[in-house]
Motif scaffolding. Structure first.
Motif, short mmCIF file in Angstrom:
data_model
loop_
_atom_site.label_atom_id
_atom_site.label_comp_id
_atom_site.label_asym_id
_atom_site.label_seq_id
_atom_site.Cartn_x
_atom_site.Cartn_y
_atom_site.Cartn_z
N SER A 138 -43.05 -48.55 -27.94
CA SER A 138 -43.91 -48.74 -29.12
C SER A 138 -43.10 -49.43 -30.20
O SER A 138 -41.90 -49.18 -30.34
CB SER A 138 -44.38 -47.38 -29.64
OG SER A 138 -44.98 -47.52 -30.91
N THR A 139 -43.75 -50.27 -30.95
CA THR A 139 -43.14 -50.82 -32.18
C THR A 139 -43.94 -50.35 -33.38
O THR A 139 -43.44 -49.65 -34.26
CB THR A 139 -43.10 -52.36 -32.12
OG1 THR A 139 -42.30 -52.73 -30.99
CG2 THR A 139 -42.49 -52.96 -33.38
N ARG A 140 -45.22 -50.71 -33.41
CA ARG A 140 -46.06 -50.42 -34.58
C ARG A 140 -46.30 -48.94 -34.81
O ARG A 140 -46.15 -48.43 -35.93
CB ARG A 140 -47.44 -51.09 -34.44
CG ARG A 140 -47.46 -52.54 -34.79
CD ARG A 140 -48.48 -53.27 -33.92
NE ARG A 140 -47.92 -53.36 -32.60
CZ ARG A 140 -47.18 -54.38 -32.18
NH1 ARG A 140 -47.01 -55.41 -32.96
NH2 ARG A 140 -46.64 -54.39 -30.99
N THR A 141 -46.72 -48.24 -33.77
CA THR A 141 -47.18 -46.86 -33.98
C THR A 141 -46.01 -45.97 -34.42
O THR A 141 -46.11 -45.24 -35.41
CB THR A 141 -47.83 -46.32 -32.69
OG1 THR A 141 -48.74 -47.30 -32.23
CG2 THR A 141 -48.55 -45.01 -32.94
N ARG B 130 -46.48 -40.09 -27.70
CA ARG B 130 -47.02 -41.11 -26.79
C ARG B 130 -46.46 -40.83 -25.40
O ARG B 130 -45.25 -40.66 -25.24
CB ARG B 130 -46.64 -42.52 -27.24
CG ARG B 130 -47.01 -43.57 -26.20
CD ARG B 130 -46.85 -44.98 -26.69
NE ARG B 130 -47.86 -45.32 -27.70
CZ ARG B 130 -47.97 -46.51 -28.26
NH1 ARG B 130 -47.15 -47.49 -27.92
NH2 ARG B 130 -48.90 -46.75 -29.15
N HIS C 131 -56.26 -43.44 -28.16
CA HIS C 131 -55.28 -43.83 -29.19
C HIS C 131 -56.04 -43.72 -30.53
O HIS C 131 -56.34 -44.73 -31.16
CB HIS C 131 -54.80 -45.25 -28.90
CG HIS C 131 -53.60 -45.71 -29.66
ND1 HIS C 131 -53.04 -45.02 -30.73
CD2 HIS C 131 -52.81 -46.82 -29.50
CE1 HIS C 131 -51.99 -45.70 -31.18
NE2 HIS C 131 -51.83 -46.78 -30.44
N GLN D 297 -55.10 -45.47 -33.92
CA GLN D 297 -55.35 -46.91 -33.86
C GLN D 297 -56.83 -47.20 -34.16
O GLN D 297 -57.16 -48.12 -34.90
CB GLN D 297 -54.98 -47.44 -32.47
CG GLN D 297 -55.27 -48.91 -32.25
CD GLN D 297 -54.28 -49.84 -32.95
OE1 GLN D 297 -53.09 -49.61 -32.92
NE2 GLN D 297 -54.77 -50.92 -33.55
N PRO E 33 -55.00 -55.00 -31.19
CA PRO E 33 -54.10 -53.89 -31.57
C PRO E 33 -52.63 -54.30 -31.50
O PRO E 33 -51.79 -53.68 -32.12
CB PRO E 33 -54.42 -52.81 -30.54
CG PRO E 33 -55.01 -53.52 -29.37
CD PRO E 33 -55.72 -54.73 -29.93
N1 CP Z 1 -50.95 -51.03 -31.49
C1 CP Z 1 -49.93 -50.29 -30.96
O1 CP Z 1 -50.10 -49.13 -30.56
O2 CP Z 1 -48.72 -50.92 -30.98
P1 CP Z 1 -47.35 -50.34 -30.40
O3 CP Z 1 -47.58 -50.16 -28.91
O4 CP Z 1 -46.32 -51.37 -30.73
O5 CP Z 1 -47.10 -49.01 -31.04
#
Ligand code: CP
Ligand code: ASP
Length: 309
Positions: A56-59, A108, A136, A139, A268
Motif C-alpha cells: 500500500s502507498t495511499r491507504t 490490510r 475497502h 476508499q 483508486p
Molecule cells: N487506493 C489504494 O488503496 O491505494 P494503495 O493500495 O496505495 O493503498
C-alpha cells in the motif's frame, strides 16, 4: 450517541445514507480547517497501528498522516517478513498483541473476511483497509466525497465502473455506498471479470439500475463519471488468464476525442495502463484530487471513532 464511536469499519454496507452524509460533512470541515492550520489536536495520546499484509502507498500513509494531523501517533508492523508473522503467528494472535499497544488498528490482508475475523478478536476498533477481493470501505467514502466535490451532488448520477469488477474490492465497497443515492450503474468488464452475481442481484433488489456491458464507449456516453480500476493481477491463480484480460480497457486521448463530451474520471490507484498519463491534464481527470481526499475522510473516521465529532 455519535454514530461511529467505538465502532469497526468493515464493509461498505454498514452505513446509512445519514451516516455517509455526516462523515462527508466532518471530512469537509477538516479539509477547510487544514487550509488554516497543520494540526487539529483532537486525538492527543491516541495510537493507531497499521498492519499491512499487502502492499500500500495511499491507504497506509494517509492513515498515518491523518492520525498525526489529529495529534495522535502511528505505529506500524512494517513488512510481513520483518514481523513475527514470518515465524507463523496467526492473524488473531497478532491482533491480540497489537491491541495491547494501540487504540485502533488499520488492517490490510489478502484474505476476504480477515477484517471481520480481526474485529472479533479484539475490543479495539478495526478498520478494514482492504480484505482480499472483499471490501475497502474507507476508499468508498473518499470516492463518494470526491464525486460530490467534482459533480456537486451524489443523487441520480449515472456512473460507469470499469475493469476488474470481479476482484476489485474498491468497486465492491463503492457500489454499496452508491446504492444509497439512486445511482444508475454501468458495469463494464471483460466477461471473465464481471461483478459477482451476488452483489449485482443484491443491488438490483435494492432498486439500483444496472447495465452490464463490455462496451466502454457506450457506457461513457451515458455517464457523468467513469471509475477506472486496475486488473488485480495478484488475485489470478493462473497468470495466463491475466494475460488474456490485461489492457482490456484504456482511457487515452483518442478515447476522449471520440467520446467528445466532458466526463469525470476517477481511479483508486495505483494505475498500470488503464489511464494514459496524457489524460492527467484533462480537466475531468480527478484521480489526484481523489487520493488527496483520503486524508480528510480518514481524519473524519478517526475523530468519529474516538467520539470527537
Ligand atoms: N487506493 C489504494 O488503496 O491505494 P494503495 O493500495 O496505495 O493503498
Ligand atoms: N489500491 C486499491 C486496493 O488496494 C486499488 C488497487 O490496488 O487496484 O484495492
Amino acid at each position: 450517541m455519535p454514530i461511529l464511536k467505538g465502532k469497526d469499519i468493515l464493509h461498505g454496507n454498514q452505513f446509512t445514507k445519514k451516516d455517509v452524509e455526516t462523515i462527508l460533512k466532518v471530512a469537509s470541515e477538516f479539509e477547510r480547517e487544514l487550509k488554516k492550520k497543520d494540526t487539529l489536536p483532537l486525538l492527543k495520546g491516541k495510537i493507531l497501528a497499521t498492519l499491512f499484509y499487502e502492499p500500500s502507498t495511499r491507504t497506509r500513509l494517509s492513515f498515518e498522516a491523518a492520525i498525526q494531523r489529529l495529534g495522535g501517533g502511528a505505529i506500524g508492523m512494517g513488512a510481513v517478513e520483518s514481523s513475527s508473522v514470518a515465524k507463523g503467528e496467526t492473524l488473531v494472535d497478532t491482533i491480540r498483541t497489537v491491541s495491547q499497544y494501540a487504540d485502533v488498528i488499520v488492517l490490510r490482508h489478502p484474505r476476504t473476511g480477515s477484517a471481520k475475523e480481526a474485529a472479533e478478536a479484539t475490543s479495539i476498533p478495526v478498520i478494514n483497509a482492504g480484505d482480499g477481493a472483499g471490501q475497502h470501505p474507507t476508499q468508498a467514502l473518499l470516492d463518494v466525497y470526491t464525486i460530490r466535490q467534482e459533480l456537486g451532488t451524489l443523487k441520480n448520477l449515472t456512473i460507469s465502473l470499469v475493469g476488474d469488477l470481479k476482484n476489485g474490492r474498491t468497486v465492491h465497497a463503492l457500489v454499496e455506498v452508491l446504492s444509497l443515492f439512486q445511482s444508475k450503474l454501468y458495469f463494464v468488464s471483460p466477461d471473465l471479470l464481471r461483478m459477482p452475481e451476488e452483489i449485482t442481484s443484491n443491488l438490483r433488489g435494492k432498486g439500483v439500475k444496472i447495465v452490464e456491458t463490455e462496451d466502454m464507449m457506450e457506457a461513457a456516453r451515458a455517464s457523468h463519471l467513469i471509475y477506472m480500476t486496475r486488473i488485480q493481477k495478484e488475485r489470478f491463480a493462473d497468470l495466463s488468464e491475466y494475460e488474456k484480460v490485461k489492457g482490456s480497457f484504456i482511457i487515452d486521448q483518442t478515447f476522449l476525442e471520440k467520446l467528445n463530451k466532458k466526463v469525470t474520471i476517477l481511479h483508486p490507484l495505483p494505475r498500470v495502463d488503464e489511464i494514459h498519463p496524457d489524460v492527467d491534464a484533462y480537466p475531468g481527470a480527478a484521480y489526484f484530487r481523489q487520493m488527496r481526499n483520503g486524508i480528510f475522510i480518514r481524519m473524519a473516521l478517526l475523530a468519529m471513532i474516538f467520539g470527537k465529532r
